[in-house]
Design an enzyme around this catalytic site. Structure first.
Site, PDB file in Angstrom:
ATOM      1  N   CYS A  64      22.387  51.509   6.246  1.00  0.00           N
ATOM      2  CA  CYS A  64      23.791  51.570   6.662  1.00  0.00           C
ATOM      3  C   CYS A  64      24.116  50.234   7.320  1.00  0.00           C
ATOM      4  CB  CYS A  64      24.014  52.660   7.701  1.00  0.00           C
ATOM      5  SG  CYS A  64      23.481  54.286   7.203  1.00  0.00           S
ATOM      6  N   GLU A 111      34.786  54.353  10.559  1.00  0.00           N
ATOM      7  CA  GLU A 111      34.447  53.637   9.339  1.00  0.00           C
ATOM      8  C   GLU A 111      35.139  54.155   8.085  1.00  0.00           C
ATOM      9  OE1 GLU A 111      30.051  51.984  10.429  1.00  0.00           O
ATOM     10  OE2 GLU A 111      30.148  53.707   9.081  1.00  0.00           O
TER      11      GLU A 111
END
Length: 179
Positions: A64, A111
């Site tokens: 990530c 996000e």
């Protein structure tokens, strides 16, 4: 050393550069990538290194991160998988999902995450994690992962828990598997 610039998203959908830590402190919407690597019914997890500024010691999916300012999203996914796990694998883009999660220390991930999936090839490469990024790694089948998250959610990053809860939105069919 100046703070790394990532890509923030304004209220009209435009993008602008922002410091990575500033984005998390101010809960600014920003671009992210998330990579899942599969070996049959198993997925590769990493435990975040103890020195990470948020979510240290928690389990997450294979990789990530955040694209650098003006970096292509797919380029970032391949680069960070190589930097974090030492892996160069063909990545398939999946879906895009927005989420928001508190990650401790007053920091927030807000996000627009672009998902990528990869299959474990034959012959198998060597997983070579960067110890500054990754403390440990393991393979786990998705059903077992879901059971572990239910029993001990704090052992897993908030975003991994969200991805599993909203698996249908990731575009990665194998995350939806339940047995």
């Amino acid at each position: 050393m100046s703070e790394r610039l990532i890509t923030a998203i304004d209220e009209r959908g435009g993008v602008y550069p922002v410091g990575k830590l500033e984005a998390h402190r101010r809960a600014l919407p920003h671009l992210a990538i998330s990579v899942f690597v599969f070996r049959g019914g198993q997925t590769l997890l990493q435990r975040r290194a103890p020195g990470k500024y948020h979510s240290p010691g928690q389990w997450a999916n294979a990789c990530c991160s955040h694209p650098d300012w003006q970096e292509a999203i797919a380029t970032c996914a391949a680069r960070r998988l190589r930097e974090e796990m030492g892996l160069e694998l063909p990545l398939r883009p999946a879906a895009v999902m927005d989420y928001r999660a508190e990650v401790g220390g007053g920091l927030v991930e807000n996000e627009r995450v672009h998902f990528f999936a990869a299959d474990w090839p034959t012959p198998a490469p060597t997983v070579a994690p960067d110890p500054e990024e990754v403390d440990a790694y393991r393979w786990v089948d998705v059903t077992t992962l879901r059971e572990e998250v239910a029993m001990n959610p704090d052992a897993f990053t908030p975003w991994l828990r969200i991805y599993l809860a909203r698996a249908g939105e990731t575009g990665i069919e194998r995350l939806r598997a339940s047995g």
